[in-house]
Design an enzyme around this catalytic site. Sequence first.
Site, mmCIF file in Angstrom:
data_model
loop_
_atom_site.group_PDB
_atom_site.id
_atom_site.type_symbol
_atom_site.label_atom_id
_atom_site.label_comp_id
_atom_site.label_asym_id
_atom_site.label_seq_id
_atom_site.Cartn_x
_atom_site.Cartn_y
_atom_site.Cartn_z
ATOM 1 N N THR A 1 1.296 -5.547 -11.573
ATOM 2 C CA THR A 1 1.878 -4.432 -12.332
ATOM 3 C C THR A 1 3.121 -3.902 -11.618
ATOM 4 O O THR A 1 3.565 -2.794 -11.878
ATOM 5 C CB THR A 1 0.857 -3.283 -12.513
ATOM 6 O OG1 THR A 1 0.401 -2.847 -11.224
ATOM 7 C CG2 THR A 1 -0.332 -3.715 -13.346
ATOM 8 N N ARG B 1 6.561 -5.980 -10.109
ATOM 9 C CA ARG B 1 7.751 -6.624 -10.650
ATOM 10 C C ARG B 1 7.478 -8.117 -10.826
ATOM 11 O O ARG B 1 6.878 -8.761 -9.953
ATOM 12 C CB ARG B 1 8.955 -6.422 -9.719
ATOM 13 C CG ARG B 1 9.576 -5.041 -9.784
ATOM 14 C CD ARG B 1 10.306 -4.813 -11.101
ATOM 15 N NE ARG B 1 10.999 -3.535 -11.168
ATOM 16 C CZ ARG B 1 10.470 -2.411 -11.631
ATOM 17 N NH1 ARG B 1 9.211 -2.413 -12.065
ATOM 18 N NH2 ARG B 1 11.176 -1.302 -11.668
ATOM 19 N N HIS C 1 4.891 -4.806 -20.037
ATOM 20 C CA HIS C 1 5.521 -3.928 -19.038
ATOM 21 C C HIS C 1 5.270 -2.459 -19.403
ATOM 22 O O HIS C 1 6.195 -1.693 -19.668
ATOM 23 C CB HIS C 1 7.020 -4.204 -18.921
ATOM 24 C CG HIS C 1 7.601 -3.731 -17.622
ATOM 25 N ND1 HIS C 1 8.665 -4.337 -17.003
ATOM 26 C CD2 HIS C 1 7.257 -2.696 -16.810
ATOM 27 C CE1 HIS C 1 8.960 -3.709 -15.883
ATOM 28 N NE2 HIS C 1 8.110 -2.705 -15.745
ATOM 29 N N GLU D 1 12.045 -10.669 -19.069
ATOM 30 C CA GLU D 1 11.393 -9.852 -20.087
ATOM 31 C C GLU D 1 12.367 -9.524 -21.212
ATOM 32 O O GLU D 1 13.567 -9.362 -20.967
ATOM 33 C CB GLU D 1 10.862 -8.555 -19.459
ATOM 34 C CG GLU D 1 9.826 -8.791 -18.382
ATOM 35 C CD GLU D 1 9.378 -7.502 -17.691
ATOM 36 O OE1 GLU D 1 9.937 -6.419 -18.003
ATOM 37 O OE2 GLU D 1 8.476 -7.577 -16.840
ATOM 38 N N MET E 1 0.835 -1.209 0.000
ATOM 39 C CA MET E 1 0.000 0.000 0.000
ATOM 40 C C MET E 1 0.868 1.257 0.000
ATOM 41 O O MET E 1 0.847 2.082 0.901
ATOM 42 C CB MET E 1 -0.946 -0.009 1.211
ATOM 43 C CG MET E 1 -2.054 1.036 1.150
ATOM 44 S SD MET E 1 -3.200 0.820 -0.206
ATOM 45 C CE MET E 1 -4.553 -0.034 0.632
ATOM 46 N N GLY E 2 1.675 1.390 -1.059
ATOM 47 C CA GLY E 2 2.444 2.608 -1.270
ATOM 48 C C GLY E 2 1.645 3.557 -2.147
ATOM 49 O O GLY E 2 0.419 3.529 -2.157
ATOM 50 N N ARG E 3 2.356 4.410 -2.904
ATOM 51 C CA ARG E 3 1.673 5.395 -3.739
ATOM 52 C C ARG E 3 0.707 4.749 -4.724
ATOM 53 O O ARG E 3 -0.450 5.164 -4.856
ATOM 54 C CB ARG E 3 2.700 6.232 -4.514
ATOM 55 C CG ARG E 3 3.617 7.087 -3.653
ATOM 56 C CD ARG E 3 4.534 7.905 -4.547
ATOM 57 N NE ARG E 3 5.529 8.652 -3.783
ATOM 58 C CZ ARG E 3 6.744 8.217 -3.525
ATOM 59 N NH1 ARG E 3 7.122 7.035 -3.976
ATOM 60 N NH2 ARG E 3 7.598 8.950 -2.837
ATOM 61 N N ILE E 4 1.186 3.728 -5.442
ATOM 62 C CA ILE E 4 0.355 3.103 -6.468
ATOM 63 C C ILE E 4 -0.772 2.297 -5.832
ATOM 64 O O ILE E 4 -1.914 2.342 -6.297
ATOM 65 C CB ILE E 4 1.215 2.227 -7.401
ATOM 66 C CG1 ILE E 4 2.237 3.108 -8.138
ATOM 67 C CG2 ILE E 4 0.334 1.497 -8.403
ATOM 68 C CD1 ILE E 4 3.263 2.338 -8.937
#
Length: 320
Positions: free
Chosen positions: A235, A237, A285, A266, A153-156
């Site tokens: 979304t 890593r 990505h 990737e 639960m960070g910025r994104i």
Amino acid sequence: MKVLLTRKLHDFAIKELEKRYDLEMYQGRIPMPKGLLVSRIRDKDGLICYPYDTIDSEVINAGAKLRAISTFSVGYDHIDVKAASRRGIVIGYTPEVLTRATADLTIALMLAVFRRITEGNDIIRKNKWKTIFGPDEFLGADLYGKSLGIFGMGRIGKAVAKRSSGFEMKILYHNRKRLAVSEERKLGAKYVSLVELFRKSDVISIHSPYTPKTHGIVNLKLLKKMKKTAFLINTARGKIVNETDLIYALKKGIVSGAGLDVFWNEPISGAHPFAKMKNVVTMAHSGSSTVETRAKMADITVKNLILSLSGKKPIYEVKA
């Protein structure tokens, strides 16, 4: 001063760099080969890199004059931060600016897997839509009212939580540190253990940073805790999820489907198991891939380098 750029950047950014520095820009196959990177960094004062460049201790120590590294990314797990810190090298990165774009793509992937959007698109493009579907054919699932489990639960993660309120989703989350009660109330989010998050959620969305502790943390044992009707969205890593275990879980019906923007290695090809599964939606990505976001990232990347090389604090600095 001399600066190395490991891949072409926006024209306006290159012009800004060329005004100030002797700029060397690599234009070969991506990523820049490690051996070439080591040899070219030797006389450079600054480095602009990307998340697929390996900036380890060998590269850092080869740069005898290196004073600043600026990465075109929010993640910095590709950089040996401790090795750079020992040398007094400043590291700049680009958080915040890509929060909205990545959160938007996360919601898009949720809708795509819940409503089988890519399958529907393929049916038409492959000329397989021969009759109107009946009441029990080609059914998706409602996103509305479902339980959303946010891992990280960070910025994104917070931006995804805010967007999910439009679907009146019930928000559960797990984080390294629990949020303040006031912030939980604002987001309408409930803190739970990682196991409980996977057990109770209808969709899991991964937004945790990639660290040695999160390497492959989403494994078969954890996936088996999920509801058989649940979906996994990543979304963040690719290496946070044990890919072999997820493939097995998808094939065996342990989980219902997945929406993936990131992968263990990737790029992936059409031969990859994920690319052959109807219950998986893949993106290349592209979390930050909007015209507006990438331009802002380029601007911040250049400003971080300029500030660092002039002895000032960058806009966003990675701390060891």
